[in-house]
Design a protein around this motif. Structure first.
Motif, short mmCIF file in Angstrom:
data_model
loop_
_atom_site.label_atom_id
_atom_site.label_comp_id
_atom_site.label_asym_id
_atom_site.label_seq_id
_atom_site.Cartn_x
_atom_site.Cartn_y
_atom_site.Cartn_z
N ASP A 33 0.91 -1.24 -0.03
CA ASP A 33 -0.03 -0.02 0.06
C ASP A 33 0.82 0.96 -0.08
O ASP A 33 2.06 1.24 0.50
CB ASP A 33 -0.84 0.10 1.32
CG ASP A 33 -2.14 -0.74 1.22
OD1 ASP A 33 -2.58 -1.22 -0.17
OD2 ASP A 33 -2.74 -0.95 2.15
N THR A 34 0.32 2.37 -0.33
CA THR A 34 0.93 3.57 -0.24
C THR A 34 0.15 4.34 0.63
O THR A 34 -1.09 4.35 0.81
CB THR A 34 0.88 4.39 -1.52
OG1 THR A 34 1.36 3.86 -2.59
CG2 THR A 34 1.39 5.81 -1.46
N VAL A 35 0.95 4.94 1.73
CA VAL A 35 0.34 5.56 2.73
C VAL A 35 0.91 7.11 2.95
O VAL A 35 1.67 7.43 2.24
CB VAL A 35 0.46 4.95 4.33
CG1 VAL A 35 -0.03 3.77 4.04
CG2 VAL A 35 2.19 4.95 4.49
N THR A 36 0.16 8.15 3.48
CA THR A 36 0.61 9.42 3.68
C THR A 36 0.71 9.47 5.38
O THR A 36 -0.14 9.23 6.11
CB THR A 36 -0.40 10.36 3.35
OG1 THR A 36 -0.79 10.17 1.99
CG2 THR A 36 -0.10 12.01 3.50
N VAL A 37 1.74 10.12 5.71
CA VAL A 37 2.00 10.58 7.26
C VAL A 37 1.18 11.89 7.69
O VAL A 37 0.85 12.80 6.95
CB VAL A 37 3.53 11.07 7.27
CG1 VAL A 37 3.81 11.49 8.73
CG2 VAL A 37 4.56 9.86 6.82
N ILE A 38 0.44 11.70 8.69
CA ILE A 38 -0.47 12.40 9.34
C ILE A 38 0.04 13.32 10.45
O ILE A 38 -0.76 14.36 10.52
CB ILE A 38 -1.88 11.78 9.70
CG1 ILE A 38 -1.61 10.75 10.82
CG2 ILE A 38 -2.32 11.23 8.47
CD1 ILE A 38 -2.90 10.48 11.40
N LYS A 39 1.24 13.16 10.67
CA LYS A 39 1.72 14.12 11.81
C LYS A 39 3.30 14.11 11.52
O LYS A 39 4.02 13.21 11.30
CB LYS A 39 1.40 13.28 13.10
CG LYS A 39 1.97 13.93 14.25
CD LYS A 39 2.08 13.00 15.58
CE LYS A 39 2.74 13.63 16.60
NZ LYS A 39 2.36 13.06 17.94
N ASP A 40 4.06 15.35 11.94
CA ASP A 40 5.10 15.31 12.05
C ASP A 40 5.92 14.29 12.97
O ASP A 40 5.75 14.26 13.83
CB ASP A 40 5.73 17.01 12.30
CG ASP A 40 5.67 18.12 11.31
OD1 ASP A 40 5.17 17.51 10.07
OD2 ASP A 40 5.73 19.19 11.62
N GLU A 52 -0.73 4.29 13.46
CA GLU A 52 -1.52 5.12 14.03
C GLU A 52 -1.12 6.50 13.33
O GLU A 52 -1.80 7.58 13.64
CB GLU A 52 -1.25 5.15 15.74
CG GLU A 52 -0.05 5.61 16.28
CD GLU A 52 0.00 5.04 17.68
OE1 GLU A 52 0.26 5.81 18.37
OE2 GLU A 52 -0.09 3.56 17.81
N TYR A 53 0.10 6.69 12.78
CA TYR A 53 0.39 7.99 12.38
C TYR A 53 0.41 8.24 10.77
O TYR A 53 0.96 8.87 10.18
CB TYR A 53 2.04 8.40 12.91
CG TYR A 53 2.25 8.40 14.16
CD1 TYR A 53 1.29 9.39 15.11
CD2 TYR A 53 2.90 7.73 15.05
CE1 TYR A 53 1.30 9.30 16.31
CE2 TYR A 53 3.06 7.87 16.34
CZ TYR A 53 2.20 8.49 17.08
OH TYR A 53 2.26 8.68 18.27
N VAL A 54 -0.26 7.19 10.09
CA VAL A 54 -0.39 7.21 8.76
C VAL A 54 -1.87 7.04 8.36
O VAL A 54 -2.55 6.45 9.15
CB VAL A 54 0.48 6.12 7.97
CG1 VAL A 54 2.00 6.24 8.41
CG2 VAL A 54 0.09 4.74 8.30
N LYS A 55 -2.27 7.37 7.23
CA LYS A 55 -3.66 7.14 6.78
C LYS A 55 -3.17 6.45 5.15
O LYS A 55 -2.32 6.84 4.48
CB LYS A 55 -4.28 8.32 6.38
CG LYS A 55 -4.04 9.21 5.38
CD LYS A 55 -4.74 10.41 5.57
CE LYS A 55 -4.61 11.53 4.47
NZ LYS A 55 -5.43 12.52 4.40
N LYS A 56 -4.18 5.63 4.82
CA LYS A 56 -4.08 5.02 3.31
C LYS A 56 -4.40 6.06 2.19
O LYS A 56 -5.25 6.75 2.46
CB LYS A 56 -5.15 3.84 3.33
CG LYS A 56 -4.94 2.77 2.32
CD LYS A 56 -5.80 1.76 2.38
CE LYS A 56 -5.44 0.75 1.53
NZ LYS A 56 -6.24 -0.54 1.67
N ALA A 57 -3.55 5.96 1.44
CA ALA A 57 -3.61 7.31 0.22
C ALA A 57 -4.60 6.35 -0.88
O ALA A 57 -4.49 5.21 -1.19
CB ALA A 57 -2.15 7.28 -0.35
#
Length: 114
Positions: free
Chosen positions: A56-63, A109-114
């Motif tokens: 999967d490709t994920v996006t970081v949601i927090k620094d 817990e710090y990523v969301k699925k792109a």
């Protein structure tokens, strides 16, 4: 009557032996209708509850500060081709490579699925 596929390796070559179903490829044995505890525990979800899978490709949601460095992985950083780690004792259940940073582990817990 067709037999169900193996819940562990998805092999179609299962056979019955008394009350048990057996997979000849991975040697897994189970009773029909039995829910695998391992299967329930091996679901990794992102911060929004979406089920993640390998690749999967994920996006970081927090620094995210990088331990031992002054660098930071910024919000919105895309991470491609993740690999899930089911036996992660420290909570870092995603193994990946981030452009500009290299190989590292992330918490789901710090990523969301792109």
């Amino acid at each position: 009557m067709s037999l169900p596929h193996c819940p562990k390796c998805q092999s179609e070559y299962t056979y019955e032996d008394g009350a048990l179903l057996i997979c000849p490829e991975c040697s897994y044995e189970w009773k029909e209708g039995e829910i695998l505890e391992q299967e329930v525990n091996e679901i990794i979800k992102d911060a929004h509850g979406n089920v993640l899978t390998d690749g999967d490709t994920v996006t970081v949601i927090k620094d995210l500060k990088i331990k031992g460095s002054s660098s930071v992985v910024k919000v919105g950083t895309k991470v491609k081709n993740i690999r899930l780690l089911f036996d992660a004792a420290d909570g870092h259940d995603i193994d990946c490579k981030i452009d500009g940073f290299g190989a590292m582990k992330l918490k789901s817990e710090y990523v969301k699925k792109a």
